[in-house]
Structures are given as C-alpha cells and as structure tokens.
Design a protein around this motif. Structure first.
Motif, mmCIF file in Angstrom:
data_model
loop_
_atom_site.group_PDB
_atom_site.id
_atom_site.type_symbol
_atom_site.label_atom_id
_atom_site.label_comp_id
_atom_site.label_asym_id
_atom_site.label_seq_id
_atom_site.Cartn_x
_atom_site.Cartn_y
_atom_site.Cartn_z
ATOM 1 N N ARG A 17 48.882 -86.005 62.664
ATOM 2 C CA ARG A 17 49.553 -85.936 61.367
ATOM 3 C C ARG A 17 50.103 -87.299 60.972
ATOM 4 N NH1 ARG A 17 52.828 -80.828 60.390
ATOM 5 N NH2 ARG A 17 54.528 -82.339 60.277
ATOM 6 N N ALA A 18 50.533 -87.382 59.721
ATOM 7 C CA ALA A 18 51.090 -88.639 59.220
ATOM 8 C C ALA A 18 52.350 -89.040 59.985
ATOM 9 C CB ALA A 18 51.397 -88.507 57.726
ATOM 10 N N ASP A 19 53.082 -88.050 60.496
ATOM 11 C CA ASP A 19 54.299 -88.357 61.260
ATOM 12 C C ASP A 19 54.008 -88.646 62.728
ATOM 13 O OD1 ASP A 19 53.629 -85.861 62.188
ATOM 14 O OD2 ASP A 19 55.395 -84.838 61.391
ATOM 15 N N GLY A 20 52.716 -88.704 63.107
ATOM 16 C CA GLY A 20 52.342 -89.031 64.473
ATOM 17 C C GLY A 20 52.234 -87.850 65.411
ATOM 18 N N ARG A 21 52.584 -86.673 64.945
ATOM 19 C CA ARG A 21 52.499 -85.490 65.806
ATOM 20 C C ARG A 21 51.056 -85.044 65.940
ATOM 21 N NH1 ARG A 21 56.408 -81.178 63.290
ATOM 22 N NH2 ARG A 21 55.712 -80.028 65.134
ATOM 23 N N VAL A 22 50.707 -84.638 67.162
ATOM 24 C CA VAL A 22 49.349 -84.151 67.443
ATOM 25 C C VAL A 22 49.363 -82.630 67.399
ATOM 26 C CG1 VAL A 22 47.496 -84.039 69.155
ATOM 27 C CG2 VAL A 22 48.810 -86.152 68.856
ATOM 28 N N ARG A 23 48.431 -82.059 66.650
ATOM 29 C CA ARG A 23 48.338 -80.606 66.537
ATOM 30 C C ARG A 23 46.907 -80.180 66.844
ATOM 31 N NH1 ARG A 23 53.083 -78.922 67.072
ATOM 32 N NH2 ARG A 23 52.599 -76.910 66.086
ATOM 33 N N THR A 24 46.773 -78.981 67.375
ATOM 34 C CA THR A 24 45.461 -78.395 67.640
ATOM 35 C C THR A 24 45.207 -77.296 66.616
ATOM 36 O OG1 THR A 24 45.656 -78.833 70.008
ATOM 37 C CG2 THR A 24 44.028 -77.202 69.334
ATOM 38 N N LEU A 25 44.091 -77.390 65.898
ATOM 39 C CA LEU A 25 43.772 -76.436 64.843
ATOM 40 C C LEU A 25 42.513 -75.657 65.203
ATOM 41 C CD1 LEU A 25 44.341 -78.577 61.614
ATOM 42 C CD2 LEU A 25 46.019 -77.394 63.042
ATOM 43 N N HIS A 26 42.542 -74.376 64.853
ATOM 44 C CA HIS A 26 41.360 -73.520 64.995
ATOM 45 C C HIS A 26 40.821 -73.268 63.579
ATOM 46 C CE1 HIS A 26 39.372 -69.818 67.071
ATOM 47 N NE2 HIS A 26 38.577 -70.389 66.169
ATOM 48 N N MET A 27 39.563 -73.612 63.365
ATOM 49 C CA MET A 27 38.960 -73.535 62.030
ATOM 50 C C MET A 27 37.876 -72.467 62.014
ATOM 51 S SD MET A 27 37.135 -76.628 59.909
ATOM 52 C CE MET A 27 36.564 -76.421 58.220
ATOM 53 N N ARG A 28 37.974 -71.591 61.022
ATOM 54 C CA ARG A 28 36.912 -70.609 60.748
ATOM 55 C C ARG A 28 36.487 -70.793 59.295
ATOM 56 N NH1 ARG A 28 36.413 -66.344 64.394
ATOM 57 N NH2 ARG A 28 35.420 -65.126 62.749
ATOM 58 N N GLY A 29 35.209 -71.058 59.097
ATOM 59 C CA GLY A 29 34.743 -71.308 57.734
ATOM 60 C C GLY A 29 33.335 -70.793 57.515
ATOM 61 N N GLU A 30 32.979 -70.609 56.249
ATOM 62 C CA GLU A 30 31.647 -70.139 55.861
ATOM 63 C C GLU A 30 31.282 -70.737 54.507
ATOM 64 O OE1 GLU A 30 31.614 -65.928 55.829
ATOM 65 O OE2 GLU A 30 31.617 -65.717 58.022
ATOM 66 N N PRO A 31 29.994 -70.855 54.216
ATOM 67 C CA PRO A 31 29.597 -71.334 52.884
ATOM 68 C C PRO A 31 29.660 -70.199 51.862
ATOM 69 C CG PRO A 31 27.652 -70.904 54.205
ATOM 70 C CD PRO A 31 28.828 -70.653 55.095
ATOM 71 N N VAL A 32 29.909 -70.567 50.618
ATOM 72 C CA VAL A 32 29.822 -69.622 49.497
ATOM 73 C C VAL A 32 28.593 -70.022 48.677
ATOM 74 C CG1 VAL A 32 30.937 -68.701 47.442
ATOM 75 C CG2 VAL A 32 32.309 -69.285 49.461
ATOM 76 N N LEU A 33 27.636 -69.105 48.534
ATOM 77 C CA LEU A 33 26.354 -69.430 47.916
ATOM 78 C C LEU A 33 26.331 -69.020 46.450
ATOM 79 C CD1 LEU A 33 23.979 -68.235 50.782
ATOM 80 C CD2 LEU A 33 25.155 -70.438 50.523
ATOM 81 N N ASP A 34 25.592 -69.786 45.691
ATOM 82 C CA ASP A 34 25.419 -69.418 44.283
ATOM 83 C C ASP A 34 24.264 -68.428 44.174
ATOM 84 O OD1 ASP A 34 23.094 -70.895 44.610
ATOM 85 O OD2 ASP A 34 23.863 -72.652 43.548
ATOM 86 N N SER A 35 23.900 -68.090 42.952
ATOM 87 C CA SER A 35 22.861 -67.076 42.734
ATOM 88 C C SER A 35 21.489 -67.524 43.245
ATOM 89 C CB SER A 35 22.764 -66.743 41.240
ATOM 90 O OG SER A 35 22.513 -67.923 40.482
#
Length: 473
Positions: free
Chosen positions: A171-189
């Motif tokens: 982070r900008a304040d120098g703190r280290v964080r561990t993040l878990h990311m779940r993501g998917e694409p959103v498709l057009d027609s």
C-alpha cells in the motif's frame, strides 16, 4: 473453453429469512469462540497453549469473514451492472471486518474503471486519486507476484477462464497486504470480453492466523520430538550406569545356597521422570552376596550421575565388610553432605550362603518379598534406627533364614505406584498373588519376566527397578 458470463445474467437472491438465521448463528458461534479464546492462558514457554490460541484466532477470522459475506448476501447485488459500489455491510458486521471485501470493474471498451469504496480502503488509496486501470494494477504487487496477475488477466480475457488466486500488494503507507481475487469476464452479445469484474478480499489476517497455527503446531511437534529424544537419552544413560545384565546372572562360585540373580529397569513414559532408581548385586570377598535396590530424589541427568557415585560408594563399603545397617547410615550421610540428590529410599541385603541367612536394612523402602512353596509374604522390617558413636545413624538390621528354592523380590516404589485406584498395599498384594508362578519358575530371569508381564513396561508414571534372587539347592 469454459462457459462465459453475460451481462444480462439474472440474479438469484436467497431467501432473506434463511440468511438472517445463518447470520445469527454465526454471531453466536463467534461469541462462543471468543470466550474460549479469552479463557486460553498462554505462556511464552507453552507451545501447546500458543497452538490453541492460534487456532482460536484463526476460527475468529473465519467467522468474521463468514458473517461479512452473509451480510452482503442479505443486502443483495446492486440493481444495475454499472453500479459497482457494494452496499454497506449488515449492522451485525464488526467494524474491523467492513473493509475486507471490495469490488472492481474494468470496462475494456471505454477504459472506465469503477472501484467500490471498500476496495479503495483495502489498497490504501483515496477516491480522489482514482481507481487503478487494469494495466497499472500490477505496479502495486510484489515483483514476484506480478507475472501471476498478468497470466491470470490474460487467461481471463482471452480464454474466458475465471480468476481465483492470491497476491501481495504494498500500500501507499508501506503496509503489505495479501489479497484473494476472484474475477470473470463480462461478454457482449458477440461473445467478446467487454469488461472484467472482480471481487478482492483482504485475507492478510486470515493468512497470518494460519501461519501462526502452523508455526505453533511445528513448535509443539519439535518440543515433542525433543522430549522423545531426551527420554531416549535419559533411558540410555540410566541403563549405561546400571550393571549391564542381560538374562540370568549367576555368581561365579557355585555351591550350596548360591544365588541366581536377575534384574530389570523399567523407564517412565516421560523423560522428566527418569530418575535415580537403581539395582545392584555383587559377590563379596568373604563369599557373601550383596543385593540392593533404591532411588534418589530428583530426576534427570543429575539424579543419574548421583546414582553412579552412590553405586560406587555402596560397592566399596560392602566390599569392606560393612553390614547393611551401618552401610545404610554411611550412605545416607555421604549423600546428604554432597551436592548430589539425597537418598530417597533403599533396601540393602547381605546373603551368607554358608548359613543361608539374609541380613537386611531399609530406608523408607518397600520390604523384600519372600516366596516359598507357592506362598509369599513381606519380610518383617527391622525395628527403629540404631545410633553408633563413629558412624552416625546406623539403620536397624533384620535377619531371615532362607531355604533352597526360595525366591526373593526387591523392587522400587515405581513398580507399584500409589494412585487413586491403587495403594502401595494393592501393588504388594498383586505381587504376592504371583507366588505360585514365582515358586514354580525355573530361574530368576523367568521370575523377572512374570513380574514385568504383570505390571507392564509401557506408559509408566515413574521409572522403576526390580531385582529377583533365587536360592539354589
């Protein structure tokens, strides 16, 4: 290729009542676990206590996360896809847990980026500084984690694969964080990726708790391994000091009244309780024999080294012709004036094969047991303590006439320990109940084997010694 998610996918919210019930159950369970955590007393030197506390902390973090997710589930998704700010958590959610989950959406057609307020807090960024574009998100990651994120995003946008992984940010304040990311694409027609959405969860405290559990568990395991090693070394040291008898020991000079002697050392289950229990037998210059068992106060290496000194002194006095009563007095005085452990209890016997007379003295020790023709009894203890002008306190001494085939059993307290279920008398009765079998045994070693079978060698509370002498014809 995995099936893609489309922007017009209808939401299926759960029944509010069932979620409320789960939230209430989670809140009650969290309180119960917190109470257990408060009651867990942790000592810096107690690896088992640290492990218990770490498990409680981990359970609390899991329950906080679960309660937060249920609160968001209760509120439901935003009404329109372009609305990316998640609703406020349910009132039951603890304040410290409200910034653990945030959402983001990156529009690939317009380059528009939307972050929830929670995600700004997770990254330590102000909303005025703006959300990070997808190609700049990697700049906040650890250098070794950046290739991971690049590969995940590429696979998501090109192959439609969902993202499910963890990375670390600074982070900008120098703190280290561990993040878990779940993501998917959103498709057009047309089936092309129009945007990518993600939910990011701060799992720093959760992973820290898991590490604490692993470290405390490993520390506890190392302590157990050290204790096992100490126990093995203590037993080896004890057995190295004791006479190295294996099987029946017959004294060199045979004849009428000769003794067949065997002994055995039984270690305790705990290295802390490996003490100064001993046994010894020695043929003396005048043709008599010395038999002795006993124990010193204290445990561990100090008691074992004291036992080595004590056995040397005891043998020297016996070889000099000192009778059991005075010998016990001199031995006690020697140990009291040394830095080694004091005499806990002992019994010392001198057997004259020509007369078949056993002379013996004891100091707070179980009396020898005599087995003859299928029955057994404890020898009558000598009366009082005799005072000598030159030797200080000389213990009382008794005599017993022995016959061919008699079996004499000497043992330390640890063989028949006193407890809630059994007293010393109960243990003596168990030994005396072996009279028919001991009298019928062909050797002293067979007698020792019968005693060991009766009292066992595993998981003992304290160490013990047993010595058996069988009078020959």
């Amino acid at each position: 290729m995995p099936s893609h998610l489309f922007a017009d996918r209808p939401a299926q919210p759960p029944e509010p009542g069932s979620v409320d019930a789960l939230i209430s159950q989670t809140r009650r369970l969290r309180g119960d676990v917190d109470a257990v955590r408060r009651d867990t007393v942790v000592d810096d030197d107690d690896a088992h206590g640290r492990w218990q506390r770490a498990l409680c902390d981990l359970a609390v973090h899991h329950l906080d996360d679960l309660r937060e997710h249920l609160g968001q589930l209760k509120e439901g998704l935003p009404p329109a896809p372009e609305t990316t700010v998640l609703p406020q958590a349910a009132p039951e959610i603890a304040p410290e847990a409200q910034t653990r989950v945030g959402s983001a959406e990156w529009n690939l057609l317009t380059d528009e980026v939307s972050w929830s307020d929670e995600l700004f807090q997770i990254f330590g960024r102000s909303p005025e500084s703006g959300a990070l574009p997808l190609d700049e998100l990697g700049s906040t990651l650890f250098s070794e984690d950046q290739p991971l994120l690049t590969a995940w995003v590429t696979a998501c946008l090109v192959d439609g694969r969902p993202i499910d992984g963890e990375f670390r940010i600074v982070r900008a304040d120098g703190r280290v964080r561990t993040l878990h990311m779940r993501g998917e694409p959103v498709l057009d027609s047309d089936g092309c990726a129009a945007s990518m959405w993600a939910v990011l969860r701060d799992v720093s405290e959760l992973r820290r708790s898991q590490r604490a559990v692993r470290e405390s568990r490993d520390s506890l395991q190392r302590q157990r391994e050290i204790a096992q090693t100490e126990h093995r070394l203590a037993v080896e040291l004890q057995e190295a000091v004791l006479p190295p008898w294996r099987g029946s020991l017959r004294f060199p000079h045979s004849g009428t009244g000769t003794l067949d002697v065997a002994a055995h050392y039984l270690p305790s289950a705990s290295s802390a309780l490996i003490g100064g229990d001993w046994y010894d037998a020695l043929e003396l210059p005048d043709g008599c024999s010395m038999l002795t068992v006993g124990d010193l106060t204290g445990h561990g290496v100090t008691a074992t080294s004291g036992m080595a000194m004590m056995l040397g002194a005891l043998r020297g006095m016996a070889m000099a012709g000192i009778a059991p009563g005075p010998l016990m007095g001199w031995l006690n005085q020697l140990l009291e004036n040394s830095v080694q452990p004091a005499l806990g209890s002992a019994v010392c016997c001198r057997y004259d094969p020509a007369r078949r007379v056993l002379s013996w003295a004891q100091a707070g020790h179980p009396a020898p047991l005599l087995f003859r023709r299928g029955s057994g009894r404890a020898l009558t203890p000598p009366e009082g303590v005799l005072l000598g002008a030159t030797s200080g306190a000389a213990y009382g001494q008794a005599e017993e006439h022995l016959e061919a085939g008699d079996v004499l059993v000497l043992h330390t307290d640890g063989l028949t320990p006193r407890s809630i279920e059994f007293s010393r008398a109960d243990g003596t009765e168990r030994l005396l109940a072996l009279a028919p079998r001991l009298s019928a045994a062909r050797s002293a070693q067979d007698c020792v084997r019968l005693v060991i079978e009766e009292f066992g060698e595993s998981e003992r509370e304290d160490d013990a010694c047993v010595l058996v002498a069988r009078v020959g014809g």
